[in-house]
Design a protein around this motif. Structure first.
Motif: not given
Length: 103
Positions: A14-17, A24-32, A48-53, A60-66
């Protein structure tokens, strides 16, 4: 910060980049949202589970991946395709994912 290898399964906390092979960078934001049936439980529905990266090209700008388990575990992000392989059943569960070149 560690750099991951394309095509290899990688566990993220959780919260690791992590850095992707192109910088490019990828951060695991969490599981909302997580309504999965816990281990050793009997459930009417598997859930099911929704994940947020967060994905960002270098400087560059950050983009959410869900992604969603199990319905949509793979999502494109720029030149990459993120695939969630598993999610632990803990409060801040680690995720196992794989990043491959997008096709």
């Amino acid at each position: 910060m560690r750099t991951i290898t394309a095509g290899a399964s990688t566990q993220m906390a959780h919260d690791e980049t992590v850095r992707l092979p192109d910088g490019a960078l990828l951060r695991f934001v969490g599981v909302p949202q997580d309504s999965r049936c816990p281990p050793n439980a009997k459930c009417i529905r598997a859930g099911d589970a929704d994940l947020d990266f967060e994905y960002a090209l270098a400087n560059g700008p950050k983009t959410r991946v869900k992604p969603n388990l199990p319905e949509a575990p793979s999502k494109n992000m720029g030149p990459w395709r993120l695939t969630v392989e598993s999610l632990e059943f803990t409060e801040h569960g680690a995720v196992t994912e794989r990043v491959d070149p997008a096709q």
